[in-house]
Design a protein around this motif. Sequence first.
Motif, short mmCIF file in Angstrom:
data_model
loop_
_atom_site.label_atom_id
_atom_site.label_comp_id
_atom_site.label_asym_id
_atom_site.label_seq_id
_atom_site.Cartn_x
_atom_site.Cartn_y
_atom_site.Cartn_z
N ARG A 1 17.46 -87.68 -45.72
CA ARG A 1 17.67 -86.81 -46.03
C ARG A 1 18.40 -85.05 -45.53
O ARG A 1 19.49 -84.34 -46.25
N SER A 2 18.35 -85.36 -44.41
CA SER A 2 18.55 -83.36 -43.90
C SER A 2 20.24 -84.25 -44.03
O SER A 2 20.43 -82.89 -44.21
N VAL A 3 20.36 -85.24 -43.17
CA VAL A 3 22.23 -85.32 -43.60
C VAL A 3 22.76 -85.03 -44.85
O VAL A 3 23.79 -84.39 -45.13
N GLU A 4 21.69 -85.78 -45.82
CA GLU A 4 22.40 -85.22 -47.50
C GLU A 4 22.35 -83.93 -47.78
O GLU A 4 23.04 -83.57 -48.77
N LEU A 5 20.66 -83.47 -47.26
CA LEU A 5 21.00 -81.07 -47.87
C LEU A 5 21.89 -80.47 -46.83
O LEU A 5 22.40 -79.61 -47.31
N VAL A 6 22.76 -81.06 -45.51
CA VAL A 6 23.25 -80.06 -44.60
C VAL A 6 25.11 -80.21 -45.48
O VAL A 6 25.68 -81.24 -45.72
N LYS A 7 25.65 -78.78 -45.58
CA LYS A 7 26.84 -79.43 -45.70
C LYS A 7 27.72 -79.79 -45.00
O LYS A 7 27.48 -80.01 -43.33
N PRO A 8 28.42 -80.64 -44.46
CA PRO A 8 29.53 -81.08 -44.27
C PRO A 8 30.16 -80.54 -42.75
O PRO A 8 30.63 -79.18 -43.72
N GLY A 9 29.96 -80.96 -41.86
CA GLY A 9 30.44 -80.01 -40.73
C GLY A 9 29.06 -79.15 -40.06
O GLY A 9 29.64 -78.31 -39.55
N GLY A 10 27.99 -79.52 -41.37
CA GLY A 10 27.26 -78.45 -40.47
C GLY A 10 25.81 -79.24 -39.96
O GLY A 10 26.22 -80.36 -39.07
N TYR A 11 25.18 -78.15 -39.41
CA TYR A 11 23.74 -79.11 -38.13
C TYR A 11 23.03 -79.24 -38.51
O TYR A 11 22.21 -79.18 -39.58
N VAL A 12 22.52 -80.67 -37.93
CA VAL A 12 21.04 -80.95 -38.02
C VAL A 12 20.55 -80.65 -37.04
O VAL A 12 20.61 -81.14 -35.83
N ILE A 13 18.91 -80.22 -36.94
CA ILE A 13 18.72 -79.22 -35.23
C ILE A 13 17.51 -80.04 -35.56
O ILE A 13 16.41 -80.03 -36.18
N ALA A 14 16.77 -80.61 -33.94
CA ALA A 14 15.31 -81.68 -34.14
C ALA A 14 14.81 -80.55 -32.66
O ALA A 14 15.23 -81.50 -31.50
N LYS A 15 13.63 -80.49 -32.73
CA LYS A 15 12.43 -80.41 -31.73
C LYS A 15 12.10 -81.37 -31.89
O LYS A 15 11.11 -81.27 -32.01
N THR A 16 11.49 -82.83 -30.79
CA THR A 16 10.45 -83.17 -31.52
C THR A 16 9.58 -84.27 -30.12
O THR A 16 10.20 -84.48 -29.21
N PRO A 17 8.34 -83.45 -30.69
CA PRO A 17 7.35 -84.29 -29.59
C PRO A 17 7.49 -86.39 -29.34
O PRO A 17 7.07 -86.66 -29.90
N CYS A 18 8.04 -86.17 -28.02
CA CYS A 18 7.69 -88.28 -27.79
C CYS A 18 6.82 -88.54 -27.38
O CYS A 18 6.46 -88.69 -26.12
N LEU A 19 5.54 -89.19 -28.18
CA LEU A 19 4.72 -89.56 -27.39
C LEU A 19 5.29 -90.83 -27.24
O LEU A 19 4.69 -91.44 -26.12
N GLY A 20 5.90 -91.19 -27.27
CA GLY A 20 6.49 -92.66 -27.35
C GLY A 20 6.61 -92.95 -25.97
O GLY A 20 7.05 -93.66 -25.17
N ASP A 21 7.86 -91.25 -25.59
CA ASP A 21 7.22 -91.45 -23.75
C ASP A 21 7.15 -91.07 -22.96
O ASP A 21 7.41 -90.87 -21.88
N ALA A 22 5.78 -90.94 -23.57
CA ALA A 22 5.07 -90.03 -22.16
C ALA A 22 4.42 -91.84 -21.43
O ALA A 22 4.77 -92.54 -21.67
N PRO A 23 3.75 -91.22 -19.96
CA PRO A 23 3.54 -92.47 -19.29
C PRO A 23 3.07 -93.32 -19.86
O PRO A 23 1.72 -92.96 -20.78
#
Length: 212
Positions: free
Chosen positions: A127-149
């Motif tokens: 959906r984010s890709v649908e919302l952004v213009k062609p050539g635009g950016y999608v930026i995500a900062k994500t807590p990755c609990l699956g990468d915790a030890p």
Amino acid sequence: MSKSVRFWNRIAEKYAQSPIKDMKGYEATLARVRAHLTPDDHLLELGCGTGSTAILLAGDAARITATDYAGEMVAIGQRKAAEAGVENVIFLQADPFDPVLEPGAYDVVMGMNFYHLLDDMSAGLARSVELVKPGGYVIAKTPCLGDAPFFKRLMLKTIVGVLQLVGKAPSVGFVTGDTVEAQMKAAGLEIVERSVTDGMVPRDFIIARRPS
């Protein structure tokens, strides 16, 4: 109203008063976002919370539409923007799939600590890709609990599960950074940069571009 929305509405005032734990990391993230903004841009923030990030970025874009599905969060954001004299940030109570958000209308779509809270992260990224213009950016900062030890991950799953049972935690996905990147690529995005901030839970920061 979903359990997650009720949770965020209930804690909105407390959340607004919570200090940022890693201010240095937060400021570094803002700097990287600013590097991909121009004064003419329209930025869409998904899951804006109480609006702190949108307000801090207000001077770096022409317009910011800041959305959150929790009405109490949005109300606090509106109040904070008014107190700061910020006039180019519009706050909306909406989720990413709300038809009020126009496809292809935004130069940058951003979700900070957001995509892992969706029931279907891949759908949210698409959906984010649908919302952004062609050539635009999608930026995500994500807590990755699956990468915790392993043992820390097991402990976190137990704690979150118990808190969810008593209504004191929202829906949370135990995603990995590689999963976020893979789903962004699957949605048609090109990865521009990726970095990881270490901590109790690693946080992946990814800037991706929708091809022109």
